[in-house]
Structures are given as structure tokens and as C-alpha cells.
Design a protein around this motif. Structure first.
Motif, PDB file in Angstrom:
ATOM      1  N   LEU A 134      -6.884  33.401 -10.858  1.00 18.14           N
ATOM      2  CA  LEU A 134      -8.076  33.579 -11.363  1.00 18.14           C
ATOM      3  C   LEU A 134      -9.254  34.033 -10.095  1.00 18.14           C
ATOM      4  O   LEU A 134     -10.117  35.081 -10.250  1.00 18.14           O
ATOM      5  CB  LEU A 134      -8.574  32.410 -11.896  1.00 18.14           C
ATOM      6  CG  LEU A 134     -10.127  32.331 -12.674  1.00 18.14           C
ATOM      7  CD1 LEU A 134     -10.239  33.283 -13.483  1.00 18.14           C
ATOM      8  CD2 LEU A 134     -10.512  30.765 -12.926  1.00 18.14           C
ATOM      9  N   TRP A 156     -11.690  37.554 -10.080  1.00 14.86           N
ATOM     10  CA  TRP A 156     -13.003  37.642  -9.765  1.00 14.86           C
ATOM     11  C   TRP A 156     -13.317  38.397  -8.799  1.00 14.86           C
ATOM     12  O   TRP A 156     -14.488  38.949  -8.787  1.00 14.86           O
ATOM     13  CB  TRP A 156     -13.451  35.902  -9.235  1.00 14.86           C
ATOM     14  CG  TRP A 156     -13.574  34.993 -10.072  1.00 14.86           C
ATOM     15  CD1 TRP A 156     -13.076  34.958 -11.350  1.00 14.86           C
ATOM     16  CD2 TRP A 156     -14.212  33.820  -9.907  1.00 14.86           C
ATOM     17  NE1 TRP A 156     -13.315  33.708 -12.069  1.00 14.86           N
ATOM     18  CE2 TRP A 156     -14.220  32.870 -11.211  1.00 14.86           C
ATOM     19  CE3 TRP A 156     -15.076  33.424  -9.019  1.00 14.86           C
ATOM     20  CZ2 TRP A 156     -14.784  31.758 -11.189  1.00 14.86           C
ATOM     21  CZ3 TRP A 156     -15.623  31.983  -9.047  1.00 14.86           C
ATOM     22  CH2 TRP A 156     -15.452  31.238 -10.237  1.00 14.86           C
ATOM     23  N   VAL A 182     -10.865  22.097  -5.830  1.00 18.32           N
ATOM     24  CA  VAL A 182     -11.774  22.997  -6.218  1.00 18.32           C
ATOM     25  C   VAL A 182     -13.063  23.124  -5.462  1.00 18.32           C
ATOM     26  O   VAL A 182     -13.623  22.118  -4.711  1.00 18.32           O
ATOM     27  CB  VAL A 182     -12.376  22.492  -7.557  1.00 18.32           C
ATOM     28  CG1 VAL A 182     -13.379  23.172  -8.331  1.00 18.32           C
ATOM     29  CG2 VAL A 182     -11.422  21.969  -8.464  1.00 18.32           C
ATOM     30  N   CYS A 183     -13.523  24.342  -4.947  1.00 19.30           N
ATOM     31  CA  CYS A 183     -14.572  24.387  -4.084  1.00 19.30           C
ATOM     32  C   CYS A 183     -15.770  23.870  -4.547  1.00 19.30           C
ATOM     33  O   CYS A 183     -16.556  23.574  -3.587  1.00 19.30           O
ATOM     34  CB  CYS A 183     -14.884  25.984  -3.807  1.00 19.30           C
ATOM     35  SG  CYS A 183     -14.973  26.822  -5.552  1.00 19.30           S
ATOM     36  N   SER A 184     -16.108  23.830  -5.748  1.00 14.44           N
ATOM     37  CA  SER A 184     -17.345  23.297  -6.347  1.00 14.44           C
ATOM     38  C   SER A 184     -17.115  21.788  -6.464  1.00 14.44           C
ATOM     39  O   SER A 184     -18.014  21.078  -7.351  1.00 14.44           O
ATOM     40  CB  SER A 184     -17.735  24.014  -7.295  1.00 14.44           C
ATOM     41  OG  SER A 184     -16.781  24.058  -8.387  1.00 14.44           O
ATOM     42  N   TRP A 200     -21.900  33.151  -9.259  1.00 14.70           N
ATOM     43  CA  TRP A 200     -21.514  32.054  -8.800  1.00 14.70           C
ATOM     44  C   TRP A 200     -21.269  32.291  -7.108  1.00 14.70           C
ATOM     45  O   TRP A 200     -21.104  33.473  -6.790  1.00 14.70           O
ATOM     46  CB  TRP A 200     -19.851  32.130  -9.150  1.00 14.70           C
ATOM     47  CG  TRP A 200     -19.133  30.916  -8.446  1.00 14.70           C
ATOM     48  CD1 TRP A 200     -18.524  31.125  -7.256  1.00 14.70           C
ATOM     49  CD2 TRP A 200     -18.664  29.586  -9.176  1.00 14.70           C
ATOM     50  NE1 TRP A 200     -17.883  29.772  -6.888  1.00 14.70           N
ATOM     51  CE2 TRP A 200     -18.074  29.058  -7.969  1.00 14.70           C
ATOM     52  CE3 TRP A 200     -19.200  29.178 -10.362  1.00 14.70           C
ATOM     53  CZ2 TRP A 200     -17.611  27.678  -8.253  1.00 14.70           C
ATOM     54  CZ3 TRP A 200     -18.546  27.653 -10.466  1.00 14.70           C
ATOM     55  CH2 TRP A 200     -18.149  27.252  -9.660  1.00 14.70           C
TER      56      TRP A 200
END
Ligand code: NAD
Ligand code: BTL
Length: 506
Positions: free
Chosen positions: A168, A172, A296-298, A462
Motif C-alpha cells: 500500500l 501511494w 502505523v505512522c499516524s 495525507w
């Protein structure tokens, strides 16, 4: 449990074909849920980067660019839709490979592969729409000049990506780069490259013109650094840690090469005392930090609770956390798999022990689950009694570890939320929507979620502020990353310009 597939043995995907790395080295692939070696991937070096960049340059300019970079967006869209269709055909296989490679629960890997296909389709749509945007006139306050804008592909782009969402995160970048007409060299993370290599196989199957996408696997310093510093790579798009981001920016700066950086985070989630449905908020807090094992980066890994609900909220959070199914990620209903590698496992354990030694309380978790003897599994972990000087408050863990602080007022909550060098994401949960909108404006981050955490939409921008990087991926902003804007201006008067005196009049 799903049957374990044969892991394809792949070479490097360069110029539309497969080749062994020049130095013949390979890197073992370890299933982090079992610790078994299940295959290997090629270990590229600078010699292979040379070949991949040359293939991408050739594909960019071949036939005057008519086969790719100067072809219509509609022509490129056909290839991209074909890639999306193949991904959908192979979704179970790709999801299985990604689970074996990264330890993420099978259900999450399936959702990721659906997002991959949707991302290629979305950018195929934007590629088509690009044709109508060419020659857009610029309104000028004079008659004798006319200007218009051409949007052109930047050139050969280097795409360097992490392991947490392997295919994924690559998509991107690959999808908007191809939509724009760029050609690319993709370097996925050495910790999880299997599905990115399968993307090479898909490009071969659908007949993507050779060299448009090249995929080289290998270690960061050996295969990533030569891309970042290569004089014939026109742009670098990077997702990964802030430390590597700094190195990439330094290398690119030597050639004034544009970069876009999607880096780490330490995102806050603020929960107010007016929430009528505590369990609904608890579930978002868990999803915000435990999905994908918190890698997860976020991840909203700093939980800010209003003092009036803190005790009740934490009781429910622990109850919900106890209910998470931690298992081999291929098992039905698994919601927490293993983390990606032994190195990541040790790093997370160290974060937890430092939090304890700095005075934090491990309210829940903090260890290997007792029923799992092998594999890099860590319990969902909740840490309280946290101060703002502690490492657990300041640094990105990238694991299923949430730290909690209590606040009294809205302004205190905002101050705590912004108390970080990072600025990727943030969230607020409250039944007072006006308050949510107010807070959305003052959180210093590129993304704010209201009454949820982590939804990621291909149409929406994003990216982060501060040390979380710069530039935006996804949506139309993602396409702009790979386009250069050219002004074309023509003089349209029959008269001379008249600045210099004409010799005939001397
Ligand atoms: N902001 C976002 O959208 C986003 C998304 C996913 C992950 N991340 C971040 O990624 C990090 C985790 O990923 P990671 O551990 O793979 O990051 P990392 O920085 O270790 O590696 C990322 C990529 O860079 C390569 N690399 C390493 N050293 C390099 C060098 N010297 N030159 C060129 N390339 C090099 C690696 O091989 C890998 O492909 C976390 O910090 C996370 O927050 C951010
Ligand atoms: C955006 N997301 C959550 C898919 C990947 C970030 O790590």
C-alpha cells in the motif's frame, strides 16, 4: 487457517524483466509470527541501481516519450486499470504473502490489498482527467501576451518505502507517479518486499512498457542511498523514519533534487467527558493504536483523557484490550498479529521497560502473550502515570503501546496534544461538534480526525507538519508531487515590442 503458499523466488525487476543482483546476494525472509525462514529476496547494490535508473531513463524518453511520458493520460490509465484488475484477481494470494512477510492479521492484509487496487483505479481516473487540464489558459491583464500551463512528468523518480503497509505504501507513490507520466525505481523495505516484487510480476503480465516501473529490493544503505544520490533520478519520494528522511534529504540536496517526506509521528487522541457512549470512544482509541500492531505512522499513541471520565474510560479500555484476539495472523478473527521483526520486538520491549523505569505504570500488557511461545508477539500495552519528559511520551514506539495523560480543560488538552516534535495526525472525540471543529483548527498536524481515528481515504490529502515531513500524498495533491508546471507564453501582437529604438529610426 489459510494454506501457506509457496513463496515465489524473484529477481530484481529491471527493464521489464527479472535479473539476479549483480553481486549475487540475497536476504532471508522471516515469517515474524513463526520465526521460520520462508524464502529470500535479492539484495541489490549500487550496480543494480545504475541498471534500474538507466532502464527508467530509457523508458521515459523512448520514442520521444510517445510510449509513456508524453502519451495521453488516458493511455496510461489503461495500464493502471489493468494493474488494479490483476490485484483484485490475486487479492487472496497477495494478502497471504503480506501476512507471512509482515505478521499483520489476514483481515487487515485483505483490506490493504483492496486499498491498493482502489488507489490504482483512483489515479487512473486522475491520469485521464489530466489530459483536459493541459493548456489551461492563464488570465493576464494585457492583450499582447497569452500564457498557458502544461503539466509535465518530473522525470525518473526514486520511491523508497517502509515495511508497515508494504504494497500500500508503495502504491501511494507508484500510482500517482505513473499517472503523471513519470518512470520509477521502487525500493521497498528489506523487511517486507514480497508483495512489491509481485507487483513486478503483475506489470509484466499486463505488458506495462519495459522500464516504466523497476523494482529493486535490498538494504537501505546499499540499495536506497544510491537512488537518493543518483544524478539521473529527478525526484525522491520517501516514507519511513525521520532519521532516514534526514539522510535522504541531505543526499538529495547535493543536486537540488526535490523530495517529499512522509515520516514518523506521535499523534494525540483527545477524549472529552461529554461522550455519551464510552465504549464507542474506547473502540476508536484501540483502533487508533493497536491496528496493525500499532506499526502505523499516524497511530494515536498519546491518549488524553478528561479527568471526569479517565478512571471509567481506562477500566473499559483494559476490558476491551483483554478481548483482542492475539494469534497467528492467519487464524480466523485475529486482531493482533506479531510485529514485523525481532529488531522491532526488542525495540518495543525496551520502550516499555524504559517507561517503567522512568516512573510509568504498565496498566495492562507489556509482555509477550503467555499462549504464544514463538514469534514476535507483544500484548496490547497501556501505560499511565506518564509525564511529558518521559521517552514514551516523546518518541515514536511503532508498536501496540498507548500512553495516557489526564487533562482538566480544553486549552490544557490542546497544549498537551501539540507538545511534540511531530505533526502527522491528531484526533478529538466529543459529542460537542463545535468544540471538535475548534480543536481541529488548533492541532498542529496534517490530518485531524473527529470522533474516530485512522480512516484513510484515497481522495483526501495525507502528510504531516514539523518532523513528520512535508508534501502531501493521496488525492490530487499526490499527483502534483510528480508533475512539473511549465508556463508557456507567446507574444501575439503584430507590433514590435518597442523597448529598444529600431535601427531604421536612428
Ligand atoms: N508518514 C507516513 O505516511 C508514514 C507511513 C508509514 C511509515 N512511516 C514511518 O516509517 C517508519 C517505519 O518504517 P521503516 O522502519 O521501514 O523506516 P526506515 O527509515 O528504517 O526505512 C524506510 C525505507 O528507507 C530505506 N533506507 C534505510 N536507510 C536508507 C538510506 N540511508 N538511504 C536510503 N534509503 C534508506 C529502507 O531500506 C526502507 O526501504 C516509522 O517512523 C513510521 O512512522 C510513515
Ligand atoms: C496511512 N496508513 C495508516 C495506511 C499507513 C501509515 O502508516
Amino acid at each position: 487457517m489459510a494454506a501457506r503458499p509457496e513463496i515465489p523466488r524473484r529477481g530484481l525487476f529491471i527493464g521489464g524483466g527479472w535479473r539476479e543482483p549483480t553481486l549475487g546476494r540475497r536476504i532471508p525472509v522471516i515469517n515474524p509470527a513463526t520465526e521460520d525462514t520462508i524464502g529470500d529476496i535479492p539484495a541489490a547494490t549500487a550496480e543494480d541501481v545504475e541498471l534500474a535508473v538507466a532502464a527508467a531513463r530509457d523508458a521515459f524518453s523512448r520514442d520521444g516519450g510517445s510510449s509513456w511520458s508524453r502519451a495521453s493520460g488516458a493511455a496510461r490509465a489503461k495500464y493502471m486499470n489493468a494493474i488494479a484488475a490483476k490485484i483484485k484477481d490475486k487479492i487472496s494470494f497477495l494478502a497471504l504473502l503480506e501476512t507471512l512477510d509482515s505478521g499483520k492479521p489476514k483481515d487487515e492484509a485483505i483490506a490493504d490489498m483492496e486499498d491498493v487496487a482502489a488507489c490504482f483505479e483512483y489515479y487512473a481516473g486522475l491520469a485521464e482527467a489530466l489530459d483536459a487540464k493541459q493548456h489551461a489558459p492563464i488570465s493576464l491583464p494585457m492583450e499582447n501576451f497569452k500564457s498557458y500551463v502544461l503539466k509535465e512528468p518530473i522525470g525518473v523518480v526514486g520511491l523508497i518505502t517502509p515495511w508497515n503497509y508494504p504494497l500500500l505504501m508503495a502504491t501511494w507513490k507508484v500510482a500517482p507517479a505513473l499517472a503523471a507520466g513519470c518512470t520509477a525505481v521502487l525500493k521497498p523495505s528489506e523487511l517486507a518486499s514480497l508483495t512489491c516484487l509481485e507487483l513486478g510480476a503483475i506489470c509484466e503480465e499486463i505488458g506495462l512498457p519495459s522500464g516504466v516501473l523497476n523494482i529493486i529490493t535490498g538494504m537501505g544503505p546499499d540499495a536506497g542511498a544510491p537512488i537518493a544520490s543518483h544524478p539521473h533520478v529527478d525526484k525522491i519520494a520517501f516514507t519511513g523514519s525521520t532519521e532516514t528522511g534526514k539522510r535522504i534529504m541531505t543526499a538529495a540536496a547535493q543536486m537540488v533534487k526535490p523530495v517529499s517526506l512522509e515520516l514518523g509521528g506521535k499523534s494525540p487522541l483527545i477524549i472529552f467527558d461529554d461522550v455519551a457512549d464510552i465504549d464507542k470512544a474506547v473502540e476508536w482509541a484501540m483502533f487508533g493504536c493497536f491496528v496493525n500492531g500499532g506499526q502505523v505512522c499516524s497511530a494515536t499513541s498519546r491518549l488524553l483523557l478528561h479527568e471526569k471520565i479517565a478512571e471509567r474510560f481506562l477500566d473499559r479500555l483494559v476490558e476491551w484490550a483483554k478481548n483482542i484476539k492475539i494469534s497467528d495472523p492467519l487464524e480466523e478473527g485475529c486482531r493482533l498479529g506479531s510485529v514485523v521483526s525481532e529488531g522491532q520486538y526488542e525495540k518495543i520491549k525496551k520502550f516499555i521497560s524504559t517507561a517503567r523505569s522512568e516512573g510509568g505504570t504498565i496498566l495492562y500488557g507489556g509482555d509477550r502473550p503467555k499462549h504464544l511461545r514463538r514469534g514476535f508477539f507483544i500484548e496490547p500495552t497501556i501505560i499511565t502515570d506518564v509525564s511529558t519528559s518521559m521517552q514514551i511520551w516523546r518518541e515514536e514506539v511503532f508498536g501496540p503501546v498507548i500512553c495516557v495523560k489526564v487533562f482538566r480543560t480544553e486549552s490544557e488538552a490542546v497544549e498537551l496534544a501539540n507538545d511534540t516534535h511531530y505533526g502527522l495526525a491528531g484526533g478529538v472525540i466529543s459529542d460537542d461538534l463545535e468544540r471538535c471543529e475548534r480543536i481541529a483548527k488548533v492541532i498542529n498536524s496534517g490530518i485531524v480526525w473527529i470522533n474516530c481515528s485512522q480512516p484513510t481515504l484515497v481522495q483526501a490529502p495525507w502528510g504531516g507538519n514539523k518532523r513528520s515531513g512535508f508534501g502531501r500524498e493521496l488525492g490530487e495533491w499526490g499527483l502534483e508531487n510528480y508533475l512539473s508546471v511549465k508556463q508557456v507564453t507567446k507574444y501575439c501582437s503584430d507590433e514590435k515590442y518597442g523597448w529598444y529604438l529600431s535601427p531604421s529610426k536612428l
